[in-house]
Design a protein around this motif. Sequence first.
Motif, PDB file in Angstrom:
ATOM      1  N   LYS A 316       0.918  -1.232  -0.202  1.00  0.00           N
ATOM      2  CA  LYS A 316      -0.018   0.050   0.109  1.00  0.00           C
ATOM      3  C   LYS A 316       0.895   1.230  -0.113  1.00  0.00           C
ATOM      4  O   LYS A 316       0.433   2.311  -0.609  1.00  0.00           O
ATOM      5  N   SER A 317       1.824   1.150   0.759  1.00  0.00           N
ATOM      6  CA  SER A 317       2.862   2.265   0.913  1.00  0.00           C
ATOM      7  C   SER A 317       3.540   2.703  -0.683  1.00  0.00           C
ATOM      8  O   SER A 317       3.999   3.789  -0.849  1.00  0.00           O
ATOM      9  N   GLY A 318       3.519   1.801  -1.521  1.00  0.00           N
ATOM     10  CA  GLY A 318       4.178   1.861  -2.629  1.00  0.00           C
ATOM     11  C   GLY A 318       5.629   1.425  -2.739  1.00  0.00           C
ATOM     12  O   GLY A 318       6.253   0.979  -3.796  1.00  0.00           O
ATOM     13  N   TYR A 319       6.112   0.853  -1.699  1.00  0.00           N
ATOM     14  CA  TYR A 319       7.484   0.298  -1.639  1.00  0.00           C
ATOM     15  C   TYR A 319       7.258  -1.288  -2.413  1.00  0.00           C
ATOM     16  O   TYR A 319       8.366  -1.554  -3.120  1.00  0.00           O
ATOM     17  N   GLY A 320       6.395  -1.870  -2.232  1.00  0.00           N
ATOM     18  CA  GLY A 320       6.263  -3.266  -2.679  1.00  0.00           C
ATOM     19  C   GLY A 320       5.278  -3.352  -3.659  1.00  0.00           C
ATOM     20  O   GLY A 320       4.235  -4.280  -3.722  1.00  0.00           O
ATOM     21  N   SER A 321       4.847  -2.192  -4.661  1.00  0.00           N
ATOM     22  CA  SER A 321       3.825  -2.070  -5.394  1.00  0.00           C
ATOM     23  C   SER A 321       3.656  -3.335  -6.454  1.00  0.00           C
ATOM     24  O   SER A 321       2.601  -3.840  -6.995  1.00  0.00           O
ATOM     25  N   GLU A 324       1.018  -6.592  -6.249  1.00  0.00           N
ATOM     26  CA  GLU A 324      -0.411  -6.651  -6.734  1.00  0.00           C
ATOM     27  C   GLU A 324      -0.389  -5.579  -7.828  1.00  0.00           C
ATOM     28  O   GLU A 324      -0.594  -4.237  -7.348  1.00  0.00           O
ATOM     29  N   ASP A 325      -0.398  -5.798  -9.261  1.00  0.00           N
ATOM     30  CA  ASP A 325      -0.373  -4.778 -10.093  1.00  0.00           C
ATOM     31  C   ASP A 325      -1.146  -5.491 -11.250  1.00  0.00           C
ATOM     32  O   ASP A 325      -1.693  -6.471 -11.333  1.00  0.00           O
ATOM     33  N   LYS A 326      -0.751  -4.859 -12.659  1.00  0.00           N
ATOM     34  CA  LYS A 326      -1.567  -5.414 -13.750  1.00  0.00           C
ATOM     35  C   LYS A 326      -0.870  -6.853 -14.035  1.00  0.00           C
ATOM     36  O   LYS A 326      -1.451  -7.613 -14.937  1.00  0.00           O
ATOM     37  N   ASP A 327       0.398  -6.878 -13.736  1.00  0.00           N
ATOM     38  CA  ASP A 327       0.915  -8.351 -14.106  1.00  0.00           C
ATOM     39  C   ASP A 327       0.954  -9.331 -13.008  1.00  0.00           C
ATOM     40  O   ASP A 327       0.765 -10.624 -13.448  1.00  0.00           O
ATOM     41  N   ASN A 328       0.760  -8.948 -12.000  1.00  0.00           N
ATOM     42  CA  ASN A 328       0.791 -10.073 -10.654  1.00  0.00           C
ATOM     43  C   ASN A 328      -0.504  -9.858  -9.833  1.00  0.00           C
ATOM     44  O   ASN A 328      -0.748  -8.375  -9.560  1.00  0.00           O
ATOM     45  N   PHE A 330      -0.791 -11.377  -6.653  1.00  0.00           N
ATOM     46  CA  PHE A 330      -0.369 -12.200  -5.595  1.00  0.00           C
ATOM     47  C   PHE A 330      -1.204 -12.208  -4.478  1.00  0.00           C
ATOM     48  O   PHE A 330      -1.285 -12.809  -3.429  1.00  0.00           O
ATOM     49  N   PHE A 331      -1.913 -11.123  -4.367  1.00  0.00           N
ATOM     50  CA  PHE A 331      -2.862 -10.898  -3.032  1.00  0.00           C
ATOM     51  C   PHE A 331      -4.546 -11.354  -3.331  1.00  0.00           C
ATOM     52  O   PHE A 331      -4.827 -12.140  -2.655  1.00  0.00           O
ATOM     53  N   THR A 332      -4.903 -10.945  -4.664  1.00  0.00           N
ATOM     54  CA  THR A 332      -6.132 -11.268  -4.972  1.00  0.00           C
ATOM     55  C   THR A 332      -6.396 -12.598  -5.407  1.00  0.00           C
ATOM     56  O   THR A 332      -7.454 -13.324  -5.198  1.00  0.00           O
ATOM     57  N   LYS A 333      -5.428 -13.247  -6.496  1.00  0.00           N
ATOM     58  CA  LYS A 333      -5.674 -14.373  -6.944  1.00  0.00           C
ATOM     59  C   LYS A 333      -5.060 -15.564  -6.097  1.00  0.00           C
ATOM     60  O   LYS A 333      -5.726 -16.712  -5.928  1.00  0.00           O
ATOM     61  N   TRP A 334      -3.890 -15.138  -5.534  1.00  0.00           N
ATOM     62  CA  TRP A 334      -3.135 -16.132  -4.739  1.00  0.00           C
ATOM     63  C   TRP A 334      -3.313 -16.188  -3.300  1.00  0.00           C
ATOM     64  O   TRP A 334      -2.466 -16.790  -2.404  1.00  0.00           O
ATOM     65  N   LYS A 335      -3.879 -15.098  -2.836  1.00  0.00           N
ATOM     66  CA  LYS A 335      -4.163 -14.868  -1.277  1.00  0.00           C
ATOM     67  C   LYS A 335      -3.287 -14.975  -0.477  1.00  0.00           C
ATOM     68  O   LYS A 335      -3.001 -15.669   0.547  1.00  0.00           O
ATOM     69  N   MET A 336      -1.832 -14.001  -0.762  1.00  0.00           N
ATOM     70  CA  MET A 336      -0.741 -14.004   0.139  1.00  0.00           C
ATOM     71  C   MET A 336      -1.045 -13.147   1.493  1.00  0.00           C
ATOM     72  O   MET A 336      -0.425 -13.150   2.204  1.00  0.00           O
ATOM     73  N   ILE A 337      -2.228 -12.493   1.518  1.00  0.00           N
ATOM     74  CA  ILE A 337      -2.572 -11.637   2.741  1.00  0.00           C
ATOM     75  C   ILE A 337      -3.974 -12.400   3.188  1.00  0.00           C
ATOM     76  O   ILE A 337      -4.788 -11.566   3.974  1.00  0.00           O
ATOM     77  N   HIS A 338      -4.109 -13.687   2.939  1.00  0.00           N
ATOM     78  CA  HIS A 338      -5.342 -14.260   3.480  1.00  0.00           C
ATOM     79  C   HIS A 338      -5.822 -14.094   5.000  1.00  0.00           C
ATOM     80  O   HIS A 338      -7.012 -14.149   5.332  1.00  0.00           O
ATOM     81  N   ASN A 339      -4.793 -14.202   5.484  1.00  0.00           N
ATOM     82  CA  ASN A 339      -4.796 -14.212   7.231  1.00  0.00           C
ATOM     83  C   ASN A 339      -4.840 -12.829   7.828  1.00  0.00           C
ATOM     84  O   ASN A 339      -4.878 -13.047   9.339  1.00  0.00           O
ATOM     85  N   ILE A 340      -4.980 -11.811   7.488  1.00  0.00           N
ATOM     86  CA  ILE A 340      -4.745 -10.532   7.990  1.00  0.00           C
ATOM     87  C   ILE A 340      -6.127 -10.507   8.856  1.00  0.00           C
ATOM     88  O   ILE A 340      -7.334 -11.020   8.515  1.00  0.00           O
ATOM     89  N   GLU A 341      -6.234  -9.624   9.945  1.00  0.00           N
ATOM     90  CA  GLU A 341      -7.361  -9.515  10.785  1.00  0.00           C
ATOM     91  C   GLU A 341      -7.591  -7.888  10.867  1.00  0.00           C
ATOM     92  O   GLU A 341      -6.571  -7.215  10.817  1.00  0.00           O
ATOM     93  N   LEU A 342      -8.992  -7.463  11.018  1.00  0.00           N
ATOM     94  CA  LEU A 342      -9.158  -5.991  11.259  1.00  0.00           C
ATOM     95  C   LEU A 342      -8.557  -5.437  12.350  1.00  0.00           C
ATOM     96  O   LEU A 342      -8.510  -4.289  12.198  1.00  0.00           O
ATOM     97  N   ASN A 366      -9.505  -4.282  -9.078  1.00  0.00           N
ATOM     98  CA  ASN A 366      -9.987  -5.170  -9.967  1.00  0.00           C
ATOM     99  C   ASN A 366     -10.575  -6.521  -9.703  1.00  0.00           C
ATOM    100  O   ASN A 366     -10.753  -7.615 -10.140  1.00  0.00           O
ATOM    101  N   LEU A 367     -10.809  -6.431  -8.200  1.00  0.00           N
ATOM    102  CA  LEU A 367     -11.350  -7.599  -7.549  1.00  0.00           C
ATOM    103  C   LEU A 367     -12.875  -7.904  -7.940  1.00  0.00           C
ATOM    104  O   LEU A 367     -13.579  -7.094  -7.758  1.00  0.00           O
ATOM    105  N   LYS A 368     -12.808  -9.203  -8.339  1.00  0.00           N
ATOM    106  CA  LYS A 368     -14.343  -9.539  -8.759  1.00  0.00           C
ATOM    107  C   LYS A 368     -15.125  -9.943  -7.380  1.00  0.00           C
ATOM    108  O   LYS A 368     -14.718 -10.079  -6.474  1.00  0.00           O
ATOM    109  N   GLU A 369     -16.629  -9.674  -7.713  1.00  0.00           N
ATOM    110  CA  GLU A 369     -17.539  -9.612  -6.385  1.00  0.00           C
ATOM    111  C   GLU A 369     -17.555 -11.221  -6.131  1.00  0.00           C
ATOM    112  O   GLU A 369     -17.355 -11.400  -4.676  1.00  0.00           O
TER     113      GLU A 369
END
Length: 384
Positions: A316-321, A324-328, A330-342, A366-369
């Motif tokens: 989110k800060s832009g350091y690790g953009s 999750e971008d147009k090519d990767n 890793f968050f939305t499809k491959w769920k690398m942040i699946h276990n975060i808590e509010l 770009n996340l689908k419903e």
Amino acid sequence: MILKTIKLLLLFVILIFFAIKVIPYITTQFDYTNFFTEIHSSFPVLYNGNTILDSNHIKADLSTINNGVSILNPFIAIAAAIVTGLAFFVQYTANQQLKNDSAKQQEERQFYEMLKIHRENVEKFDIVSAGVGAQYSRIIPDSNGITKLRKIPAIQEYVHHHHKGQNAIRCMLHEFLFLYACFQSNEKIKNDSLQDQNFKKAYAVFFEGIERAFSAEDKSQDDYKNLKTVKDAIHSQNFNKLQKIEELSKFHQLEQSILFQGHRHILNAYYRNLFLIVKSVVKSNIFDKKEKEKYLKILRAQMPDEEQTLLFFNWKSGYGSAWEDKDNHFFTKWKMIHNIELKNFEYSEDGKLYKDENDLYKEFTNLKEADKKDLFEFVSRRNK
């Protein structure tokens, strides 16, 4: 399945070989004339006064048999060619399977080696906080030699406490949230644009350190001066009029942490290796989708929710953009942040980065419903 197919084809080859080699040999080498003549002499059979198996009749029949076999030769040759081709194909398929198995084993070894490096990187994390000695009493003689119990003024004896590994990650998460809270404490902040700017400023100080995050010109501004005051107050536990900062430091259990030194020196190598692991698995031509999900799940199992939250903040800060971008994805499809808590987004008693998951979904345009319900574990649990 492949071995069974090979066995059946080998059996078929043997039968064809028998047909090609043995039958022609029998038809050309065996003396049918003498064979049938001997049978005739031993068992004479008469028909209208003549023997059925006379010599001329036998030769005529043998000639017909030889002609029939000659006609079949081209078909036998074609069958032999087909079987030979099938044998080569089966051998080629078996070799390819062995090659693929070897490549898969190599990728699996590479994955586990990189996973080991990931764990070693986490073990190197070391966050230091300082403890201060309390006042103590001591018997001291005065000038007249009379001993009295006197209270020695407070002496600050700094005893450094080290928080390592996963404990260090929790400390880093709280340090960042505290930084963000310091920027957000300005009452003039009313819109999302300024909040996003504050997020990036806070992460820059968290990642680079206060001295590197501000240029020489910026050090004359209020943000730099205020953070320096906060840093000294936390370290000395002398807050004076900084009541709100004292409350925030207690909320994040900062104690006498040595803050705002920056974590680039340990996070840089850590994030590069982590990104390389995920990219190697996702882009692999050897693993199928289920295998990729399995290995990424193994990786994610090594990362508690605080670690995944820090990864999300890095993106989110832009350091690790690139996470999750147009090519990767890793968050939305491959769920690398699946276990975060509010709960890990609370930066003060009455402040949260995100109110609920719907607020969090807005980060992923770009996340689908249909994919929302499985993106985060706390949402998946609720839907079950």
